[in-house]
Design a protein around this motif. Structure first.
Motif, PDB file in Angstrom:
ATOM      1  N   ASN A   1      31.905  64.509  62.071  1.00  0.00           N
ATOM      2  CA  ASN A   1      33.064  63.965  62.789  1.00  0.00           C
ATOM      3  C   ASN A   1      32.926  62.448  62.884  1.00  0.00           C
ATOM      4  O   ASN A   1      31.997  61.991  63.553  1.00  0.00           O
ATOM      5  N   PRO A   2      33.783  61.670  62.202  1.00  0.00           N
ATOM      6  CA  PRO A   2      34.824  62.013  61.244  1.00  0.00           C
ATOM      7  C   PRO A   2      34.257  62.799  60.056  1.00  0.00           C
ATOM      8  O   PRO A   2      33.093  62.669  59.727  1.00  0.00           O
ATOM      9  N   GLY A   3      35.148  63.567  59.449  1.00  0.00           N
ATOM     10  CA  GLY A   3      34.696  64.507  58.433  1.00  0.00           C
ATOM     11  C   GLY A   3      34.633  63.956  57.022  1.00  0.00           C
ATOM     12  O   GLY A   3      35.465  63.164  56.603  1.00  0.00           O
ATOM     13  N   ASN A   4      33.647  64.402  56.314  1.00  0.00           N
ATOM     14  CA  ASN A   4      33.568  64.273  54.871  1.00  0.00           C
ATOM     15  C   ASN A   4      33.550  65.709  54.371  1.00  0.00           C
ATOM     16  O   ASN A   4      32.682  66.468  54.821  1.00  0.00           O
ATOM     17  N   PRO A   5      34.451  66.137  53.523  1.00  0.00           N
ATOM     18  CA  PRO A   5      35.378  65.397  52.678  1.00  0.00           C
ATOM     19  C   PRO A   5      36.786  65.219  53.241  1.00  0.00           C
ATOM     20  O   PRO A   5      37.664  64.753  52.526  1.00  0.00           O
ATOM     21  N   THR A   6      37.028  65.589  54.503  1.00  0.00           N
ATOM     22  CA  THR A   6      38.412  65.714  54.962  1.00  0.00           C
ATOM     23  C   THR A   6      39.010  64.462  55.588  1.00  0.00           C
ATOM     24  O   THR A   6      40.219  64.294  55.601  1.00  0.00           O
ATOM     25  N   GLY A   7      38.152  63.597  56.160  1.00  0.00           N
ATOM     26  CA  GLY A   7      38.679  62.454  56.909  1.00  0.00           C
ATOM     27  C   GLY A   7      39.251  62.870  58.262  1.00  0.00           C
ATOM     28  O   GLY A   7      39.869  62.066  58.963  1.00  0.00           O
ATOM     29  N   THR A   8      39.035  64.119  58.649  1.00  0.00           N
ATOM     30  CA  THR A   8      39.591  64.620  59.909  1.00  0.00           C
ATOM     31  C   THR A   8      38.738  64.185  61.103  1.00  0.00           C
ATOM     32  O   THR A   8      37.513  64.157  61.013  1.00  0.00           O
TER      33      THR A   8
ATOM     34  N   TYR B   1      39.153  49.519  55.101  1.00  0.00           N
ATOM     35  CA  TYR B   1      39.249  50.941  54.753  1.00  0.00           C
ATOM     36  C   TYR B   1      40.602  51.522  55.167  1.00  0.00           C
ATOM     37  O   TYR B   1      41.175  52.337  54.468  1.00  0.00           O
ATOM     38  N   GLN B   2      41.089  51.067  56.330  1.00  0.00           N
ATOM     39  CA  GLN B   2      42.381  51.603  56.764  1.00  0.00           C
ATOM     40  C   GLN B   2      43.479  51.220  55.770  1.00  0.00           C
ATOM     41  O   GLN B   2      44.339  52.030  55.433  1.00  0.00           O
ATOM     42  N   SER B   3      43.394  49.996  55.253  1.00  0.00           N
ATOM     43  CA  SER B   3      44.433  49.589  54.305  1.00  0.00           C
ATOM     44  C   SER B   3      44.272  50.342  52.974  1.00  0.00           C
ATOM     45  O   SER B   3      45.251  50.709  52.330  1.00  0.00           O
ATOM     46  N   ARG B   4      43.048  50.625  52.592  1.00  0.00           N
ATOM     47  CA  ARG B   4      42.841  51.443  51.384  1.00  0.00           C
ATOM     48  C   ARG B   4      43.369  52.862  51.605  1.00  0.00           C
ATOM     49  O   ARG B   4      43.959  53.465  50.722  1.00  0.00           O
TER      50      ARG B   4
ATOM     51  N   LYS C   1      42.193  60.441  59.034  1.00  0.00           N
ATOM     52  CA  LYS C   1      42.164  59.569  60.218  1.00  0.00           C
ATOM     53  C   LYS C   1      40.838  58.831  60.349  1.00  0.00           C
ATOM     54  O   LYS C   1      40.662  58.012  61.244  1.00  0.00           O
ATOM     55  N   GLY C   2      39.882  59.181  59.490  1.00  0.00           N
ATOM     56  CA  GLY C   2      38.587  58.522  59.579  1.00  0.00           C
ATOM     57  C   GLY C   2      37.793  58.709  58.304  1.00  0.00           C
ATOM     58  O   GLY C   2      38.281  59.292  57.331  1.00  0.00           O
ATOM     59  N   ALA C   3      36.548  58.201  58.298  1.00  0.00           N
ATOM     60  CA  ALA C   3      35.663  58.200  57.125  1.00  0.00           C
ATOM     61  C   ALA C   3      36.379  57.509  55.952  1.00  0.00           C
ATOM     62  O   ALA C   3      37.311  56.717  56.179  1.00  0.00           O
ATOM     63  N   PHE C   4      35.999  57.788  54.713  1.00  0.00           N
ATOM     64  CA  PHE C   4      36.763  57.166  53.611  1.00  0.00           C
ATOM     65  C   PHE C   4      36.993  58.138  52.472  1.00  0.00           C
ATOM     66  O   PHE C   4      36.775  57.823  51.311  1.00  0.00           O
TER      67      PHE C   4
ATOM     68  N   ARG D   1      38.230  65.869  45.898  1.00  0.00           N
ATOM     69  CA  ARG D   1      38.019  64.843  46.931  1.00  0.00           C
ATOM     70  C   ARG D   1      38.018  63.469  46.288  1.00  0.00           C
ATOM     71  O   ARG D   1      37.378  63.248  45.258  1.00  0.00           O
ATOM     72  N   LEU D   2      38.775  62.568  46.904  1.00  0.00           N
ATOM     73  CA  LEU D   2      38.752  61.170  46.470  1.00  0.00           C
ATOM     74  C   LEU D   2      38.065  60.339  47.547  1.00  0.00           C
ATOM     75  O   LEU D   2      38.295  60.555  48.742  1.00  0.00           O
ATOM     76  N   ALA D   3      37.233  59.402  47.118  1.00  0.00           N
ATOM     77  CA  ALA D   3      36.594  58.472  48.067  1.00  0.00           C
ATOM     78  C   ALA D   3      37.259  57.118  47.852  1.00  0.00           C
ATOM     79  O   ALA D   3      37.274  56.615  46.727  1.00  0.00           O
ATOM     80  N   TYR D   4      37.830  56.553  48.935  1.00  0.00           N
ATOM     81  CA  TYR D   4      38.527  55.260  48.724  1.00  0.00           C
ATOM     82  C   TYR D   4      37.555  54.108  48.938  1.00  0.00           C
ATOM     83  O   TYR D   4      37.646  53.354  49.895  1.00  0.00           O
TER      84      TYR D   4
END
Ligand SMILES: Cc1ncc(COP(=O)(O)O)c(C=O)c1O
Length: 403
Positions: free
Chosen positions: A170-177, A294-297, A317-320, A369-372
């Motif tokens: 939390n925040p999640g990988n791979p979800t960004g949740t 990261y937010q802009s990506r 909403k989080g992670a990348f 899964r994409l990593a930005y």
């Protein structure tokens, strides 16, 4: 020669498994946008190397098994700024968050014990669980629901007498949740009712977007003696190669057991600890800038994905990372096809196939899964290529449900 059943049962990393295809494509002169791995391109703060250059002891000696006091004090100060009450003695420095996870499994579980983990999850959890013969019991979450948790009764039904812990990123990988406070309270109440640990993998704690307020499991006083926090400088300070993390827990009996394992592996590299200590004095503005970037990506990637017909994903909403459901027969085949058979002016995209992030057989087959972790300009190009690839892919299937 014989191999253990344990190692034979392990899957190879979905993030690294397709690398040979990428190498082959590169050898043929293709440029690849590597969105498969969470390796940030952000510059590591200079303080890391400076501290190592200034190291003046004549012998690179073993450090203590718990980790340098300077580093543990720096980490403790960092937590307290977050209102997470970890003192020096609540922390053991580890070789990245990875070793902290392994220590947690080894300390909590006997062979055959079970750990509940929301799926899709960080694929290496499987490797850590397998290496100590622990069964991962997935709590299935869905792209269509933003990978949020199912109701308490559903999670409760998965608990057995062998369940030892609930592990969440939390925040999640791979979800960004990012879990809501209600979801966290639900997990906390299950932990209390069934006498379980909560292993909170918070290596992405800093990467939280849209002004959301982050709650750590270390903020829940009622479960503090059963919360094991896994942490790392890898992502926070873009220092993945430093291999510095920690395991943190207020439960002294738990930490005394962890220390025995830590003593077995002697210590974490002395110089890297010196560098990492300096990282913890990085001004807040560094992380604020990184967060903005990261937010802009995230915005760039999500806007492009939303426009692709048949693609399903919820705004991370989080992670990348973002986990994406694709209108294809098989996401792994699609990635291999992009590497082998597709390019736009000599350029293509690499992602990580979704299946390896699930424990339930068959799930994630249409996801990747994409990593930005690339700059916006590059992400724009990568998304243009992905759009064209999805149109051209011979295994495209038209989605049953519209977005
Ligand atoms: C959720 C999560 N936990 C732990 C790790 C391990 O990181 P490290 O061992 O570099 O600290 C990663 C790395 O990608 C991760 O995504």
């Amino acid at each position: 020669m014989k191999f253990s059943e344990r190692v034979l049962a392990m899957q190879s990393s979905p993030v690294r498994r397709l690398l040979p295809y990428a190498e082959e494509a590169r050898a043929k002169g293709k440029k690849i946008y590597p969105l498969n791995i969470g390796q940030p391109d952000i510059k590591t703060p200079e303080s890391f190397l400076k501290a190592i250059k200034d190291f003046s002891q004549e012998v690179i000696a073993y450090a203590t098994s718990q980790g340098n006091n300077d580093l543990r004090d720096a980490i403790s100060r960092y937590y307290k700024e977050f209102n997470i009450p970890f003192d020096r003695e609540d922390l053991i420095v580890t070789n990245g968050g990875s070793e902290a996870l392994l220590f947690a499994f080894m300390t909590m579980c006997d062979p055959g014990d079970e750990v509940l983990i929301p799926e899709p999850f960080y694929a290496n959890y499987n490797a850590f669980a397998q290496s100590v013969n622990v069964k991962v019991v997935p709590i299935t979450t869905k792209a269509e629901e933003g990978f949020h948790l199912p109701p308490k009764e559903q999670v409760d039904a998965l608990v057995t007498p062998r369940t030892r812990a609930i592990l969440v990123a939390n925040p999640g990988n791979p979800t960004g949740t990012i879990y809501t406070r209600d979801e966290m309270d639900m997990l906390a109440s299950l932990a209390l009712e069934h006498n379980l640990y909560i292993v909170a993998d918070e290596v992405y704690r800093e990467f939280v977007y849209d002004g959301l307020k982050y709650t750590s499991f270390g903020h829940l006083p009622e479960i503090l003696d059963r919360v094991v926090v896994v942490d790392s400088v890898s992502k926070r300070y873009s220092a993945c190669g430093a291999r510095i993390g920690c395991i943190a827990c207020k439960n002294k009996d738990f930490m005394a057991q962890v220390l025995k394992i830590a003593q077995g592996r002697l210590c974490v590299p002395t110089l890297e600890q010196v560098g990492a200590t300096a990282l913890y004095s990085t001004p807040k503005s560094y992380l604020e800038e990184v967060n903005k970037e990261y937010q802009s990506r995230r915005d760039t990637l999500y806007a492009a994905l939303k426009k692709m017909p048949g693609v399903i994903c919820s705004e991370p909403k989080g992670a990348f990372y973002v986990m994406v459901k694709l209108p294809v027969d098989d996401a792994e085949k699609f990635i291999i096809w992009m590497l082998q058979n597709f390019d736009v002016d000599g350029e293509t995209v690499m992602a990580s196939a979704g299946e390896g992030f699930y424990a339930t057989p068959g799930l994630g087959k249409q996801e990747f899964r994409l990593a930005y972790v690339l700059k916006n300009e590059e992400l724009v190009k990568a998304m243009d290529i992905l759009k064209l690839a999805l149109e051209a892919y011979p295994g495209r299937i038209e989605p049953v449900a519209a977005r």
